[in-house]
Motif scaffolding. Structure first.
Motif, PDB file in Angstrom:
ATOM      1  N   ARG A   1       0.841  -1.205   0.000  1.00 15.54           N
ATOM      2  CA  ARG A   1       0.000   0.000   0.000  1.00 15.54           C
ATOM      3  C   ARG A   1       0.868   1.242   0.000  1.00 15.54           C
ATOM      4  NH1 ARG A   1      -4.767  -0.660   4.544  1.00 15.54           N
ATOM      5  NH2 ARG A   1      -5.798  -2.481   3.621  1.00 15.54           N
ATOM      6  N   LEU A   2       1.877   1.242   0.845  1.00 14.66           N
ATOM      7  CA  LEU A   2       2.769   2.384   0.948  1.00 14.66           C
ATOM      8  C   LEU A   2       3.507   2.623  -0.373  1.00 14.66           C
ATOM      9  CD1 LEU A   2       4.019   4.637   2.618  1.00 14.66           C
ATOM     10  CD2 LEU A   2       5.611   2.952   3.569  1.00 14.66           C
ATOM     11  N   MET A   3       3.946   1.570  -1.027  1.00 13.45           N
ATOM     12  CA  MET A   3       4.643   1.703  -2.302  1.00 13.45           C
ATOM     13  C   MET A   3       3.715   2.326  -3.355  1.00 13.45           C
ATOM     14  SD  MET A   3       6.803  -1.057  -4.594  1.00 13.45           S
ATOM     15  CE  MET A   3       5.569  -2.301  -4.376  1.00 13.45           C
ATOM     16  N   ARG A   4       2.448   1.890  -3.398  1.00 14.70           N
ATOM     17  CA  ARG A   4       1.495   2.464  -4.358  1.00 14.70           C
ATOM     18  C   ARG A   4       1.257   3.940  -4.066  1.00 14.70           C
ATOM     19  NH1 ARG A   4      -0.980  -2.608  -3.651  1.00 14.70           N
ATOM     20  NH2 ARG A   4      -2.516  -1.745  -2.213  1.00 14.70           N
ATOM     21  N   LEU A   5       1.097   4.283  -2.799  1.00 13.81           N
ATOM     22  CA  LEU A   5       0.898   5.691  -2.438  1.00 13.81           C
ATOM     23  C   LEU A   5       2.114   6.530  -2.818  1.00 13.81           C
ATOM     24  CD1 LEU A   5      -0.749   5.250   1.066  1.00 13.81           C
ATOM     25  CD2 LEU A   5      -1.832   6.235  -0.965  1.00 13.81           C
ATOM     26  N   ARG A   6       3.310   5.990  -2.592  1.00 18.08           N
ATOM     27  CA  ARG A   6       4.536   6.708  -2.951  1.00 18.08           C
ATOM     28  C   ARG A   6       4.588   6.968  -4.453  1.00 18.08           C
ATOM     29  NH1 ARG A   6       8.537   3.271   1.035  1.00 18.08           N
ATOM     30  NH2 ARG A   6       8.563   4.819   2.701  1.00 18.08           N
ATOM     31  N   GLN A   7       4.203   5.967  -5.236  1.00 15.91           N
ATOM     32  CA  GLN A   7       4.206   6.126  -6.690  1.00 15.91           C
ATOM     33  C   GLN A   7       3.164   7.142  -7.139  1.00 15.91           C
ATOM     34  OE1 GLN A   7       3.660   2.058  -7.919  1.00 15.91           O
ATOM     35  NE2 GLN A   7       5.854   1.616  -7.901  1.00 15.91           N
ATOM     36  N   LEU A   8       1.977   7.078  -6.573  1.00 13.20           N
ATOM     37  CA  LEU A   8       0.908   8.010  -6.948  1.00 13.20           C
ATOM     38  C   LEU A   8       1.265   9.452  -6.608  1.00 13.20           C
ATOM     39  CD1 LEU A   8      -2.301   6.072  -5.832  1.00 13.20           C
ATOM     40  CD2 LEU A   8      -1.723   6.781  -8.157  1.00 13.20           C
ATOM     41  N   LEU A   9       1.865   9.658  -5.473  1.00 12.99           N
ATOM     42  CA  LEU A   9       2.162  11.009  -5.007  1.00 12.99           C
ATOM     43  C   LEU A   9       3.564  11.489  -5.366  1.00 12.99           C
ATOM     44  CD1 LEU A   9       0.434  10.740  -1.526  1.00 12.99           C
ATOM     45  CD2 LEU A   9      -0.464  11.795  -3.608  1.00 12.99           C
ATOM     46  N   GLY A  10       4.414  10.581  -5.839  1.00  8.30           N
ATOM     47  CA  GLY A  10       5.774  10.966  -6.222  1.00  8.30           C
ATOM     48  C   GLY A  10       6.605  11.478  -5.063  1.00  8.30           C
ATOM     49  N   ASP A  11       6.417  10.854  -3.901  1.00 13.52           N
ATOM     50  CA  ASP A  11       7.125  11.290  -2.698  1.00 13.52           C
ATOM     51  C   ASP A  11       7.400  10.061  -1.840  1.00 13.52           C
ATOM     52  OD1 ASP A  11       7.721  13.888  -0.983  1.00 13.52           O
ATOM     53  OD2 ASP A  11       6.825  12.414   0.379  1.00 13.52           O
ATOM     54  N   PRO A  12       8.492  10.046  -1.071  1.00  7.35           N
ATOM     55  CA  PRO A  12       8.759   8.894  -0.215  1.00  7.35           C
ATOM     56  C   PRO A  12       7.750   8.746   0.927  1.00  7.35           C
ATOM     57  CG  PRO A  12      10.414  10.585   0.132  1.00  7.35           C
ATOM     58  CD  PRO A  12       9.579  11.017  -1.024  1.00  7.35           C
ATOM     59  N   LEU A  13       7.053   9.834   1.288  1.00  4.84           N
ATOM     60  CA  LEU A  13       6.025   9.879   2.329  1.00  4.84           C
ATOM     61  C   LEU A  13       6.564   9.658   3.735  1.00  4.84           C
ATOM     62  CD1 LEU A  13       3.111   8.035   0.517  1.00  4.84           C
ATOM     63  CD2 LEU A  13       3.626  10.490   0.572  1.00  4.84           C
ATOM     64  N   PHE A  14       7.301   8.602   3.961  1.00  7.71           N
ATOM     65  CA  PHE A  14       7.906   8.333   5.261  1.00  7.71           C
ATOM     66  C   PHE A  14       9.365   7.993   5.022  1.00  7.71           C
ATOM     67  CE2 PHE A  14       3.438   7.473   5.769  1.00  7.71           C
ATOM     68  CZ  PHE A  14       3.143   8.114   6.960  1.00  7.71           C
ATOM     69  N   ILE A  15      10.221   8.539   5.846  1.00  6.73           N
ATOM     70  CA  ILE A  15      11.650   8.296   5.702  1.00  6.73           C
ATOM     71  C   ILE A  15      12.192   7.750   7.020  1.00  6.73           C
ATOM     72  CG2 ILE A  15      12.052   9.964   3.847  1.00  6.73           C
ATOM     73  CD1 ILE A  15      12.811  12.015   5.941  1.00  6.73           C
ATOM     74  N   PRO A  16      13.287   6.999   6.963  1.00  7.98           N
ATOM     75  CA  PRO A  16      13.848   6.449   8.202  1.00  7.98           C
ATOM     76  C   PRO A  16      14.214   7.560   9.186  1.00  7.98           C
ATOM     77  CG  PRO A  16      14.881   5.433   6.292  1.00  7.98           C
ATOM     78  CD  PRO A  16      14.053   6.577   5.791  1.00  7.98           C
ATOM     79  N   SER A  17      13.960   7.310  10.432  1.00  4.89           N
ATOM     80  CA  SER A  17      14.303   8.250  11.495  1.00  4.89           C
ATOM     81  C   SER A  17      15.816   8.351  11.634  1.00  4.89           C
ATOM     82  CB  SER A  17      13.693   7.764  12.808  1.00  4.89           C
ATOM     83  OG  SER A  17      14.178   8.496  13.893  1.00  4.89           O
TER      84      SER A  17
END
Length: 65
Positions: free
Chosen positions: A29-45
């Motif tokens: 799900r996260l990978m699809r959202l990243r592709q749709l929005l063109g952003d990593p969305l969440f990055i490692p702390s």
């Protein structure tokens, strides 16, 4: 729901448990959202544990550190 769980838990495995799905399903799900929005969305702390919201999420949703 995916965003909310990830923002609360800051961990894919914990968020998947919260949503009652597998870690791999949440990752997909996260990978699809990243592709749709063109952003990593969440990055490692920077602490090496968990994730933080990207600038995109903070800007558009006003959430995250």
């Amino acid at each position: 729901m995916t965003f909310d769980a990830l923002l609360k838990d800051k961990n894919v495995t914990h968020a998947a448990t919260r949503l009652n799905i597998t870690q791999s399903a949440l990752s997909a799900r996260l990978m699809r959202l990243r592709q749709l929005l063109g952003d990593p969305l969440f990055i490692p702390s920077t602490s090496g544990r968990g994730m933080v919201a990207s600038r995109c999420i903070r800007r558009h949703f006003g959430r995250g550190p």
